[in-house]
Design an enzyme around this catalytic site. Sequence first.
Site, PDB file in Angstrom:
ATOM      1  N   GLU B  43       0.831  -1.264   0.017  1.00  0.00           N
ATOM      2  CA  GLU B  43       0.040  -0.175  -0.056  1.00  0.00           C
ATOM      3  C   GLU B  43       0.805   1.158  -0.172  1.00  0.00           C
ATOM      4  OE1 GLU B  43      -2.176  -0.725   3.427  1.00  0.00           O
ATOM      5  OE2 GLU B  43      -2.993  -2.637   2.607  1.00  0.00           O
ATOM      6  N   GLU B  74      -4.513  -6.762   2.561  1.00  0.00           N
ATOM      7  CA  GLU B  74      -3.153  -7.387   3.267  1.00  0.00           C
ATOM      8  C   GLU B  74      -3.235  -8.970   2.634  1.00  0.00           C
ATOM      9  OE1 GLU B  74      -5.149  -5.455   4.954  1.00  0.00           O
ATOM     10  OE2 GLU B  74      -3.643  -3.748   5.095  1.00  0.00           O
ATOM     11  N   GLN B  96       1.436  -2.303   5.777  1.00  0.00           N
ATOM     12  CA  GLN B  96       1.829  -0.681   6.214  1.00  0.00           C
ATOM     13  C   GLN B  96       2.338  -0.369   7.584  1.00  0.00           C
ATOM     14  OE1 GLN B  96      -1.221   2.475   5.110  1.00  0.00           O
ATOM     15  NE2 GLN B  96       0.277   2.872   3.761  1.00  0.00           N
ATOM     16  N   PHE B  97       1.638  -1.303   8.588  1.00  0.00           N
ATOM     17  CA  PHE B  97       1.737  -1.271   9.819  1.00  0.00           C
ATOM     18  C   PHE B  97       1.541  -2.739  10.271  1.00  0.00           C
ATOM     19  CE2 PHE B  97       0.759   3.135   9.326  1.00  0.00           C
ATOM     20  CZ  PHE B  97       1.746   3.757  10.500  1.00  0.00           C
ATOM     21  N   ALA B  98       2.300  -3.512  11.146  1.00  0.00           N
ATOM     22  CA  ALA B  98       2.312  -4.869  11.435  1.00  0.00           C
ATOM     23  C   ALA B  98       0.959  -4.887  12.420  1.00  0.00           C
ATOM     24  CB  ALA B  98       3.352  -4.950  12.701  1.00  0.00           C
ATOM     25  N   ASP B  99       0.179  -3.856  12.648  1.00  0.00           N
ATOM     26  CA  ASP B  99      -1.011  -3.987  13.490  1.00  0.00           C
ATOM     27  C   ASP B  99      -2.131  -4.330  12.417  1.00  0.00           C
ATOM     28  OD1 ASP B  99      -0.574  -1.888  15.821  1.00  0.00           O
ATOM     29  OD2 ASP B  99       0.564  -1.780  14.304  1.00  0.00           O
ATOM     30  N   TYR B 100      -1.723  -4.189  11.018  1.00  0.00           N
ATOM     31  CA  TYR B 100      -2.831  -4.717  10.156  1.00  0.00           C
ATOM     32  C   TYR B 100      -2.498  -5.795   9.128  1.00  0.00           C
ATOM     33  CZ  TYR B 100      -3.535   0.326  10.792  1.00  0.00           C
ATOM     34  OH  TYR B 100      -3.624   1.408  11.707  1.00  0.00           O
ATOM     35  N   PRO B 103      -5.193  -9.586   8.552  1.00  0.00           N
ATOM     36  CA  PRO B 103      -6.163 -10.258   7.307  1.00  0.00           C
ATOM     37  C   PRO B 103      -5.421 -10.952   6.380  1.00  0.00           C
ATOM     38  CG  PRO B 103      -6.610  -7.741   7.472  1.00  0.00           C
ATOM     39  CD  PRO B 103      -5.453  -8.231   8.602  1.00  0.00           C
ATOM     40  N   HIS B 143      -1.287   1.365  15.834  1.00  0.00           N
ATOM     41  CA  HIS B 143      -0.022   1.663  15.152  1.00  0.00           C
ATOM     42  C   HIS B 143       1.322   1.278  16.024  1.00  0.00           C
ATOM     43  CE1 HIS B 143      -3.036   4.023  13.371  1.00  0.00           C
ATOM     44  NE2 HIS B 143      -2.509   3.927  12.140  1.00  0.00           N
TER      45      HIS B 143
END
Lengths: 410, 351
Positions: B43, B74, B96-100, B103, B143
Amino acid sequence: MNPHEPLRLHVPEPTGRPGCQTDFSYLRAAPAGHARKPALDVDPKATAGLAVGMVRVLDEQGNAQGPWAPSIAPGILHAGLKAMLKTRLFDARMLTAQRQKKMSFYMQCLGEEAVACAHTLALNADDMCFPTYRQQGILITRQMPLFEMICQLFSNARDPLKGRQLPVMYSNKAKGFFSLSGNLGTQFVQGVGWAMASAIRGDNRIASAWIGDGFTAETDFHTALTFAHVYRAPVILNVVNNQWAISSFQHIAGGEATTFAGRGVGSGIASLRVDGNDFLAVYAVSQWAAERARHNYGPTLIEWVTYRAGPHSTSDDPSKYRPADDWGRFPLGDPIARLKQHLINLGQWDEARHEALAVELEQEIIAATKAAEQHGTLGDGSIASAATIFEDVYKDMPAHLRRQRQQMGA
Amino acid sequence: MNVACEPSQPNEQATQVMTMVQAIRSALDVMMARDERVVAFGEDVGYFGGVFRCTEGLQAKYGKQRCFDTPICESGIVGTAIGMGAYGLHPVVEIQFADYVYPAYDQLASEAARLRHRSAGEFTAPITVRMPCGGGIYGGQTHSQSPEAIFTQVCGLRTVMPCNPYDAKGLLIASIECEDPVIFLEPKRLYNGPFDGHHERPVTPWARHPQAAVPEGYYQVPLDSAAIVRPGAAVTVITYGTTVHVALCAASETGIDAEVIDLRSLWPLDLDTLVNSVRKTGRCVIVHEATLSCGLGAELLALVQEHCFYHLEAPVERVAGWDTPYPHAQEWAYFPGPGRVGAALKRVMEA
Ligand SMILES: Cc1ncc(C[n+]2csc(CCOP(=O)(O)OP(=O)(O)O)c2C)c(N)n1
Ligand SMILES: [Mg+2]
């Protein structure tokens, strides 16, 4: 006072259930020859009609009709008939072997043989398939040795997958058949990725990805459509709508007020709904889609309308949830009988040759089964050594796995 | 600041002072130049070069076919990368962030991780999945996460986390070349400077840090190798990522002669380096930013007791994020800073 009726939840139901015949008018099966054939560079939006209609070539008498009737060499028709018959006879033998406890489990594709076999004949041998467990027809059409297939099913000492996978979860890179996963749906996105890679590398091979009607409800399906559309990936997106996902009717997956092909149009993908039991239609539409992909016109979504004639797997009992005579009444018939009739009409086939072919194939399957059995079956314990489970977890075995292998003492 | 004891220049290359972002970009640049099979996407990764700018300039240099933007999906980013890996490419994708990453978890845990095994080596997924992790930037609960344990628990995946520019480049190159799928976690608080947990002090740039001298060309830091970033005799600190810098700070503030080990490769890991150190010091503190319970620290602790029990002179301590969502306003009460690590060091020394 509330002027409305109370809200209520709609839970779709099939028209037929055990003891109550199915009304198949929901299929909206159009007559053969009616669907138009657009140019290869068709604007995906312009396929909306094809996505809710039904491309059919073979009519009730077994004659080819309309613009989709392919000019197809009799050799291919014979190869197709042979592959379909071989697939069906193989399934029947393997079901018996499963009952004899030579394998733990089996899944047949009875009634939907045309989808995989005709599609495969329309591809090049090096195009890459990302199948589900019901496309053994691809392997049989591409002539994977039955011996190897059966060794996989028996999980025996010659199982190419070393006993790691359930029966039918084949993998065969040489035959362009991607390793089957039990997490269904994931392969649909991976097929798009493979096609993107082929495009990135300026290759000319295309991918063909497969999914069942049930699994179109997974996010992976929609993800694959998005990526295929965005990057115009050279991929054919096949939805095998065999009406059932285990005991759930296709309307539970979202097929009631639209078609599965309809989802493709909404995603910007040329999409068609096709009689999947019509060998000529499957071949012609597959060829068209493959040509589109090879011309950089991008993906094509094809919904193959067919019927899962057998139980979901050897662990399933469909008499609990659908009428016993459903397949016999299915309006699109039996793909093998239909192609056979067409070949007879062409003067290219007859009952005696059919009978002889069946006998020849039976003998081949029996011989391969016997040869595989020489190397054992799951039941008799002649399997790959337990120590081999530590291999291939990583390319090189890390220290912790070497320690564990030692602890196992195998 | 403590100097790393492993040689930082294994070759004769000219070096440049780089931030971690620049080092990561340099690794991608080197690999895309060397190997046609390397592609990078995610992304905002293409034209713009990523929200943390790690892929800046790559699209302009290598073309849209090899570096491009993706839909915000993701599972699709990782799923298509797996297909490309099966084709024979070596994709490097960015979450984009490990938090995402959640999925994409099915594609990672069920697919990439097991593809080689289930196909008996016929198909593989030589993919690298980069993602910024960790807190310390007021990112709140979406984040700031450090989800390494959900990857280290999956057989077939490799999980790596560098804590300085030199290692970031060398480990990323090793990951891209690796034939196994690699989860590459980048502590985002370290992108533009080392961080010892003293959030009240001015930000330090990488420029003065010895590990910011990064060779311009190709080199590898091998996977499965830990680094002793501060040799010591009194106690072993096993850590990785941002808390490596915190541990160094705690050692210097308490005056305790700690041996600080940066795991670098979280799994599979370099067990020998840990075991040799703990057997030598007889004491051990394990530090990570991720939540405490059932975290990687629990596995590290189990390994220490299994292999070093008769050398231990004190109970092993863990210092980690609390078992709560990563808070926003209360970030510094959550972050395992030098105060908490220092207190654990003292307790272990007094035991
Ligand atoms: C992710 C996932 N969820 C559930 C299952 C269990 N499961 C296996 S097959 C199946 C039904 C699939 O139906 P469909 O997609 O229509 O394919 P068909 O069996 O009809 O060929 C289910 C639910 C699974 N294998 N993977
Ligand atoms: Mg189905």
